[in-house]
Design a protein around this motif. Structure first.
Motif, PDB file in Angstrom:
ATOM      1  N   TYR A 268       0.846  -1.205   0.007  1.00  0.00           N
ATOM      2  CA  TYR A 268       0.112   0.102   0.223  1.00  0.00           C
ATOM      3  C   TYR A 268       0.988   1.328  -0.128  1.00  0.00           C
ATOM      4  CZ  TYR A 268      -3.586   3.461   1.380  1.00  0.00           C
ATOM      5  OH  TYR A 268      -4.447   4.628   1.510  1.00  0.00           O
ATOM      6  N   VAL A 269       2.059   1.243   0.516  1.00  0.00           N
ATOM      7  CA  VAL A 269       2.834   2.213   0.896  1.00  0.00           C
ATOM      8  C   VAL A 269       3.419   2.404  -0.509  1.00  0.00           C
ATOM      9  CG1 VAL A 269       5.121   3.017   1.659  1.00  0.00           C
ATOM     10  CG2 VAL A 269       3.514   2.413   3.303  1.00  0.00           C
ATOM     11  N   SER A 270       3.779   1.476  -1.181  1.00  0.00           N
ATOM     12  CA  SER A 270       4.318   1.648  -2.493  1.00  0.00           C
ATOM     13  C   SER A 270       3.451   2.423  -3.571  1.00  0.00           C
ATOM     14  CB  SER A 270       4.830   0.385  -3.248  1.00  0.00           C
ATOM     15  OG  SER A 270       5.902  -0.276  -2.441  1.00  0.00           O
ATOM     16  N   TYR A 271       2.288   2.032  -3.419  1.00  0.00           N
ATOM     17  CA  TYR A 271       1.068   2.613  -4.206  1.00  0.00           C
ATOM     18  C   TYR A 271       0.757   3.886  -3.854  1.00  0.00           C
ATOM     19  CZ  TYR A 271      -3.593   3.954  -5.404  1.00  0.00           C
ATOM     20  OH  TYR A 271      -4.798   4.513  -5.981  1.00  0.00           O
ATOM     21  N   LEU A 272       1.009   4.434  -2.494  1.00  0.00           N
ATOM     22  CA  LEU A 272       1.004   5.649  -2.134  1.00  0.00           C
ATOM     23  C   LEU A 272       2.149   6.646  -2.549  1.00  0.00           C
ATOM     24  CD1 LEU A 272      -0.248   5.499   1.463  1.00  0.00           C
ATOM     25  CD2 LEU A 272      -1.587   5.998  -0.340  1.00  0.00           C
ATOM     26  N   ILE A 273       3.096   6.021  -2.606  1.00  0.00           N
ATOM     27  CA  ILE A 273       4.548   6.794  -3.202  1.00  0.00           C
ATOM     28  C   ILE A 273       4.324   7.148  -4.623  1.00  0.00           C
ATOM     29  CG2 ILE A 273       7.001   6.547  -3.817  1.00  0.00           C
ATOM     30  CD1 ILE A 273       7.307   4.774  -1.452  1.00  0.00           C
ATOM     31  N   ILE A 274       3.599   6.376  -5.263  1.00  0.00           N
ATOM     32  CA  ILE A 274       3.427   6.721  -6.712  1.00  0.00           C
ATOM     33  C   ILE A 274       2.240   7.714  -6.847  1.00  0.00           C
ATOM     34  CG2 ILE A 274       2.595   5.767  -8.937  1.00  0.00           C
ATOM     35  CD1 ILE A 274       3.596   2.944  -8.111  1.00  0.00           C
ATOM     36  N   GLU A 275       1.183   7.767  -6.007  1.00  0.00           N
ATOM     37  CA  GLU A 275       0.062   8.238  -6.195  1.00  0.00           C
ATOM     38  C   GLU A 275       0.278   9.734  -5.465  1.00  0.00           C
ATOM     39  OE1 GLU A 275      -2.677   7.994  -8.215  1.00  0.00           O
ATOM     40  OE2 GLU A 275      -1.504   6.253  -8.763  1.00  0.00           O
ATOM     41  N   SER A 276       0.880   9.923  -4.539  1.00  0.00           N
ATOM     42  CA  SER A 276       1.149  11.216  -3.627  1.00  0.00           C
ATOM     43  C   SER A 276       1.537  12.406  -4.215  1.00  0.00           C
ATOM     44  CB  SER A 276       2.149  11.019  -2.179  1.00  0.00           C
ATOM     45  OG  SER A 276       1.404   9.913  -1.594  1.00  0.00           O
ATOM     46  N   LYS A 277       0.834  13.399  -4.188  1.00  0.00           N
ATOM     47  CA  LYS A 277       1.258  14.606  -4.922  1.00  0.00           C
ATOM     48  C   LYS A 277       1.495  15.800  -3.946  1.00  0.00           C
ATOM     49  CE  LYS A 277       0.565  12.826  -9.206  1.00  0.00           C
ATOM     50  NZ  LYS A 277       0.474  11.472  -8.748  1.00  0.00           N
ATOM     51  N   HIS A 278       0.616  16.044  -2.654  1.00  0.00           N
ATOM     52  CA  HIS A 278       0.598  17.096  -1.852  1.00  0.00           C
ATOM     53  C   HIS A 278       1.209  16.852  -0.398  1.00  0.00           C
ATOM     54  CE1 HIS A 278      -1.903  18.822  -4.989  1.00  0.00           C
ATOM     55  NE2 HIS A 278      -2.671  17.960  -4.857  1.00  0.00           N
ATOM     56  N   LYS A 279       1.693  17.704   0.249  1.00  0.00           N
ATOM     57  CA  LYS A 279       2.170  17.505   1.628  1.00  0.00           C
ATOM     58  C   LYS A 279       1.445  16.475   2.566  1.00  0.00           C
ATOM     59  CE  LYS A 279       3.259  20.358   5.759  1.00  0.00           C
ATOM     60  NZ  LYS A 279       4.946  19.769   5.913  1.00  0.00           N
ATOM     61  N   GLN A 280       0.135  16.818   2.413  1.00  0.00           N
ATOM     62  CA  GLN A 280      -0.783  15.822   3.022  1.00  0.00           C
ATOM     63  C   GLN A 280      -0.802  14.361   2.819  1.00  0.00           C
ATOM     64  OE1 GLN A 280      -1.929  18.423   1.596  1.00  0.00           O
ATOM     65  NE2 GLN A 280      -2.950  19.878   2.812  1.00  0.00           N
ATOM     66  N   HIS A 281      -0.460  14.136   1.579  1.00  0.00           N
ATOM     67  CA  HIS A 281      -0.275  12.718   1.281  1.00  0.00           C
ATOM     68  C   HIS A 281       1.006  12.058   1.786  1.00  0.00           C
ATOM     69  CE1 HIS A 281      -2.754  13.857  -2.919  1.00  0.00           C
ATOM     70  NE2 HIS A 281      -3.581  13.732  -1.881  1.00  0.00           N
ATOM     71  N   PHE A 282       1.978  12.940   1.733  1.00  0.00           N
ATOM     72  CA  PHE A 282       3.333  12.392   2.287  1.00  0.00           C
ATOM     73  C   PHE A 282       3.328  12.289   3.777  1.00  0.00           C
ATOM     74  CE2 PHE A 282       4.872  14.182  -1.617  1.00  0.00           C
ATOM     75  CZ  PHE A 282       5.020  13.162  -2.400  1.00  0.00           C
ATOM     76  N   THR A 283       2.450  13.131   4.466  1.00  0.00           N
ATOM     77  CA  THR A 283       2.343  13.156   5.788  1.00  0.00           C
ATOM     78  C   THR A 283       1.644  11.761   6.037  1.00  0.00           C
ATOM     79  OG1 THR A 283       1.746  15.409   5.981  1.00  0.00           O
ATOM     80  CG2 THR A 283       1.156  14.239   7.976  1.00  0.00           C
ATOM     81  N   THR A 284       0.757  11.492   5.433  1.00  0.00           N
ATOM     82  CA  THR A 284      -0.005  10.268   5.575  1.00  0.00           C
ATOM     83  C   THR A 284       0.998   8.890   5.555  1.00  0.00           C
ATOM     84  OG1 THR A 284      -2.067  10.737   4.880  1.00  0.00           O
ATOM     85  CG2 THR A 284      -1.796   8.509   4.643  1.00  0.00           C
ATOM     86  N   LEU A 285       1.631   8.770   4.372  1.00  0.00           N
ATOM     87  CA  LEU A 285       2.727   8.262   3.982  1.00  0.00           C
ATOM     88  C   LEU A 285       3.780   7.753   5.162  1.00  0.00           C
ATOM     89  CD1 LEU A 285       3.967   8.441   0.330  1.00  0.00           C
ATOM     90  CD2 LEU A 285       3.711   6.276   1.466  1.00  0.00           C
ATOM     91  N   SER A 286       4.051   9.133   5.733  1.00  0.00           N
ATOM     92  CA  SER A 286       5.215   8.931   6.969  1.00  0.00           C
ATOM     93  C   SER A 286       4.544   8.264   8.023  1.00  0.00           C
ATOM     94  CB  SER A 286       5.364  10.388   7.220  1.00  0.00           C
ATOM     95  OG  SER A 286       6.343  10.556   8.503  1.00  0.00           O
ATOM     96  N   LYS A 287       3.184   8.563   8.387  1.00  0.00           N
ATOM     97  CA  LYS A 287       2.254   7.874   9.531  1.00  0.00           C
ATOM     98  C   LYS A 287       2.339   6.220   9.043  1.00  0.00           C
ATOM     99  CE  LYS A 287      -0.380  11.639  10.864  1.00  0.00           C
ATOM    100  NZ  LYS A 287      -1.508  12.398  10.874  1.00  0.00           N
ATOM    101  N   TRP A 288       2.179   5.965   7.892  1.00  0.00           N
ATOM    102  CA  TRP A 288       2.140   4.418   7.713  1.00  0.00           C
ATOM    103  C   TRP A 288       3.551   3.922   7.711  1.00  0.00           C
ATOM    104  CZ3 TRP A 288      -1.433   0.752   6.630  1.00  0.00           C
ATOM    105  CH2 TRP A 288      -2.555   0.957   6.384  1.00  0.00           C
ATOM    106  N   MET A 289       4.602   4.435   7.605  1.00  0.00           N
ATOM    107  CA  MET A 289       5.948   3.863   7.622  1.00  0.00           C
ATOM    108  C   MET A 289       6.317   3.784   9.210  1.00  0.00           C
ATOM    109  SD  MET A 289       7.332   3.200   5.173  1.00  0.00           S
ATOM    110  CE  MET A 289       8.739   2.587   5.795  1.00  0.00           C
ATOM    111  N   LYS A 290       5.886   4.858  10.004  1.00  0.00           N
ATOM    112  CA  LYS A 290       5.679   4.479  11.352  1.00  0.00           C
ATOM    113  C   LYS A 290       5.217   3.310  11.926  1.00  0.00           C
ATOM    114  CE  LYS A 290       6.800   8.212  14.781  1.00  0.00           C
ATOM    115  NZ  LYS A 290       6.118   9.484  15.340  1.00  0.00           N
ATOM    116  N   LEU A 291       3.974   2.925  11.433  1.00  0.00           N
ATOM    117  CA  LEU A 291       3.168   1.827  11.802  1.00  0.00           C
ATOM    118  C   LEU A 291       3.938   0.455  11.161  1.00  0.00           C
ATOM    119  CD1 LEU A 291      -0.275   3.140  11.140  1.00  0.00           C
ATOM    120  CD2 LEU A 291       0.798   2.683  13.346  1.00  0.00           C
ATOM    121  N   ILE A 292       4.673   0.626  10.310  1.00  0.00           N
ATOM    122  CA  ILE A 292       5.502  -0.627   9.811  1.00  0.00           C
ATOM    123  C   ILE A 292       6.624  -0.733  10.572  1.00  0.00           C
ATOM    124  CG2 ILE A 292       6.717  -1.387   7.858  1.00  0.00           C
ATOM    125  CD1 ILE A 292       4.753   0.139   5.883  1.00  0.00           C
ATOM    126  N   MET A 293       7.084   0.433  11.126  1.00  0.00           N
ATOM    127  CA  MET A 293       8.290   0.067  11.964  1.00  0.00           C
ATOM    128  C   MET A 293       7.801  -0.367  13.133  1.00  0.00           C
ATOM    129  SD  MET A 293      10.080   3.905  10.929  1.00  0.00           S
ATOM    130  CE  MET A 293      11.355   3.820  11.946  1.00  0.00           C
TER     131      MET A 293
END
Length: 306
Positions: A268-293
């Motif tokens: 899902y993170v890989s998909y979001l990396i492709i689709e993310s365009k705005h700051k809020q999208h990358f904020t969501t991505l960062s939170k997902w990475m924290k959960l994965i860690m």
């Protein structure tokens, strides 16, 4: 005021070291009839020094990044709002001094002065990260990733003599411990590196205005996105390889957990990396990475329980 120390992150740092020590290393030492170099009290001091290093790193980073943070995350700026720059600097000095004193005591206690030098080395590394390395593409990301991997590595290093004995007397057990530790160290490094690059893409507006030369600023968002996808791909391969190893150990609960809470979120993170365009999208991505860690850390508990 506690926000300046990133308390949840410090709890994860401490939990990582305790889990690795008491769920992975100590059972092996007990099985081999060996006593640890550090008892509970002294190991807790080791954890405390690590927490002090991390806390000091957050404080000095907030002091130096004050102007950048006013743009990137104004709601999380503590310097000048909750605490004065002078007080923050004083706290940083106290954290560093206390940590150095405890590290020296521990090194003397186990008669291993290399253990002492790890502390000032990490303090200096994090200081130069905040002052210099953070302003450079990739280098700053690697430094933070190296520190996060070192949180796990120092646990094994503190008991390296006993671990060497296990490798000699019970090589199969030693290789299992080595695989678990090295696997987690690599996982911590790669997930942190990916999250750091994502955060650079999230903070590109403020970083650019304050003169930082992060990966997306220096080489463009497209390159940063491709780099992130490459790291994500490497991480997925690593987790798949880990699952093969877990299946050979008949750790089926660990395999199921890994697919549910590591591989699926990473796809899902890989998909979001492709689709993310705005700051809020990358904020969501960062939170997902924290959960994965965090899931990677919980996996240790799952394996132990099964």
């Amino acid at each position: 005021m506690l926000g300046i120390f990133r308390l949840p992150n410090l709890i994860i740092v401490a939990a990582t070291q305790y889990l690795l020590h008491y769920l992975v290393l100590m059972p092996a030492l007990n099985s081999a009839g060996l006593s640890p170099s550090l008892n509970l009290f002294h190991f807790s001091l080791l954890v405390f020094t690590t927490v002090l290093i991390a806390a000091g790193g957050y404080v000095i980073n907030d002091i130096i990044d004050y102007k950048t943070d006013l743009i990137n995350k104004p709601e999380k700026v503590f310097i000048g709002n909750v605490i004065s720059p002078f007080s923050a600097t004083l706290i940083y000095g106290l954290l560093t001094t206390l940590g150095t004193a405890i590290a020296l005591y521990l090194a003397d206690h186990v008669n291993n002065y290399w253990l002492f030098f790890i502390y000032p080395a990490m303090v200096i590394l994090l200081f130069f990260y905040s002052v210099f390395f953070k302003k450079m593409p990739i280098i700053g990301n690697v430094v933070v990733s190296f520190f996060c991997a070192g949180v796990a590595g120092v646990v094994l290093f503190s008991e390296r003599k006993a671990f060497a004995t296990i490798l000699d007397t019970q090589p199969e057990l030693g290789q299992t411990i080595k695989t678990l530790f090295y696997g987690y160290i690599i996982f911590a490094f790669i997930t942190t590196l990916l999250r750091e690059v994502i955060k650079d893409m999230e903070d590109v507006a403020g970083d650019e205005l304050t003169g930082l030369k992060t990966l997306p600023i220096t080489f463009g968002m497209k390159t940063a996105r491709h780099f992130s996808l490459s790291i994500s791909f490497v991480l997925l391969i690593g987790v798949f390889v880990s699952n093969v190893w877990l299946s050979k150990q008949h750790e089926w609960l660990g395999v199921i957990f890994s697919f549910a809470f590591l591989i699926s979120p990473m796809l899902y993170v890989s998909y979001l990396i492709i689709e993310s365009k705005h700051k809020q999208h990358f904020t969501t991505l960062s939170k997902w990475m924290k959960l994965i860690m965090l899931a990677g850390l919980i996996l240790l508990i799952v394996i132990w329980k099964s």
